[in-house]
Motif scaffolding. Structure first.
Motif, PDB file in Angstrom:
ATOM      1  N   ASN A  16       0.173  -1.514   0.203  1.00 23.57           N
ATOM      2  CA  ASN A  16       0.080   0.018  -0.174  1.00 23.57           C
ATOM      3  C   ASN A  16       0.651   0.980  -0.131  1.00 23.57           C
ATOM      4  N   VAL A  17      -0.034   2.041  -0.833  1.00 22.07           N
ATOM      5  CA  VAL A  17       1.593   3.442  -1.362  1.00 22.07           C
ATOM      6  C   VAL A  17       0.078   4.454  -0.255  1.00 22.07           C
ATOM      7  N   ARG A  18       0.658   5.481   0.917  1.00 24.54           N
ATOM      8  CA  ARG A  18       0.723   6.143   1.888  1.00 24.54           C
ATOM      9  C   ARG A  18       1.123   7.333   1.183  1.00 24.54           C
ATOM     10  N   ASN A  19       0.486   8.714   1.148  1.00 28.75           N
ATOM     11  CA  ASN A  19       0.749   9.607   0.691  1.00 28.75           C
ATOM     12  C   ASN A  19       1.767  10.287   2.300  1.00 28.75           C
ATOM     13  N   ASP A  20       3.436  10.766   1.953  1.00 27.64           N
ATOM     14  CA  ASP A  20       3.937  11.256   2.639  1.00 27.64           C
ATOM     15  C   ASP A  20       4.036  12.896   2.501  1.00 27.64           C
ATOM     16  N   GLY A  21       2.913  13.537   2.610  1.00 23.94           N
ATOM     17  CA  GLY A  21       3.182  14.297   2.291  1.00 23.94           C
ATOM     18  C   GLY A  21       3.733  15.209   0.961  1.00 23.94           C
ATOM     19  N   MET A  26      -4.299  16.190  -0.503  1.00 28.69           N
ATOM     20  CA  MET A  26      -4.935  14.614   0.246  1.00 28.69           C
ATOM     21  C   MET A  26      -3.683  14.951   2.168  1.00 28.69           C
ATOM     22  N   ASN A  27      -4.368  14.143   2.597  1.00 25.33           N
ATOM     23  CA  ASN A  27      -3.487  14.514   3.891  1.00 25.33           C
ATOM     24  C   ASN A  27      -1.872  13.318   3.894  1.00 25.33           C
ATOM     25  N   THR A  28      -1.844  14.252   4.447  1.00 23.53           N
ATOM     26  CA  THR A  28      -0.368  12.988   4.839  1.00 23.53           C
ATOM     27  C   THR A  28      -1.143  11.783   5.499  1.00 23.53           C
ATOM     28  N   GLY A  29      -0.337  11.292   5.463  1.00 24.67           N
ATOM     29  CA  GLY A  29      -0.600   9.301   5.671  1.00 24.67           C
ATOM     30  C   GLY A  29      -2.252   8.610   5.060  1.00 24.67           C
ATOM     31  N   ALA A  30      -2.955   9.439   4.214  1.00 23.32           N
ATOM     32  CA  ALA A  30      -4.026   8.963   3.687  1.00 23.32           C
ATOM     33  C   ALA A  30      -3.910   8.278   2.128  1.00 23.32           C
ATOM     34  N   LEU A  31      -4.042   7.429   2.038  1.00 18.35           N
ATOM     35  CA  LEU A  31      -4.320   5.432   1.517  1.00 18.35           C
ATOM     36  C   LEU A  31      -3.759   6.266  -0.378  1.00 18.35           C
ATOM     37  N   LEU A  32      -2.843   5.991  -0.986  1.00 20.26           N
ATOM     38  CA  LEU A  32      -2.731   6.973  -1.968  1.00 20.26           C
ATOM     39  C   LEU A  32      -3.216   5.348  -3.221  1.00 20.26           C
TER      40      LEU A  32
END
Length: 159
Positions: A16-21, A26-32
């Motif tokens: 899973n890839v999440r937003n690193d900022g 999208m918020n940091t940590g949100a699932l991309l």
């Protein structure tokens, strides 16, 4: 440092890839993007001169994200999709025992701690926390999504 994937290669995410900022809007940590998604490489760059970053366009999701090489495999490589992800609430569809002692009763609620897919002959397995510090490795076919009313009713009917 040579890239494993070339421009135009179809690749699959294995994590899973999440937003690193760095992803806007999208918020940091949100699932991309969920593991298993297939996209097309259309750029390769570096980060801090020691990591290859692939810009991958996921057509079905309409999103382009940067992926590290260890997060990708060729789309043509063998892949078994998993039903559950980290933090998903699940229920045991059968009683689970260790050395003959039942530790988890059928219908008991648990939470996915880790997805295990390193041994294809075993199929997808999970580390599941069932409360009171009890974590068991459980095969996918022994679990159901806790928010699935039909699955819960089916499990409870068998109790």
């Amino acid at each position: 440092m040579l890239p494993q994937f070339e421009y135009g290669d179809e690749v699959r995410l294995i994590r899973n890839v999440r937003n690193d900022g760095t992803y806007p809007g999208m918020n940091t940590g949100a699932l991309l993007m969920r593991r298993g998604a297939v996209g097309c490489v259309y750029d390769v760059g570096t980060y801090l001169q020691d990591q290859l970053i692939y810009r991958v366009h996921f057509l079905d999701e309409g999103r382009t994200i940067g992926c590290r090489e260890e997060e990708l495999i060729l789309a043509s490589a063998p892949w078994i999709p998993n039903l559950f992800e980290f933090r998903d609430d699940v229920i045991a569809t059968r009683s689970l025992a260790v050395r003959g002692q039942v530790l988890v009763k059928r219908g008991q609620l648990g939470s996915i701690m880790k997805v295990l897919r390193d041994e294809p002959e075993l199929g997808i397995q999970y580390h599941v926390h069932f409360g009171d510090g009890l974590v068991l490795q459980v095969p996918e076919q022994s679990l159901a999504m806790a928010d699935s009313t039909a699955a819960i009713e089916e499990v409870l009917d068998g109790i």
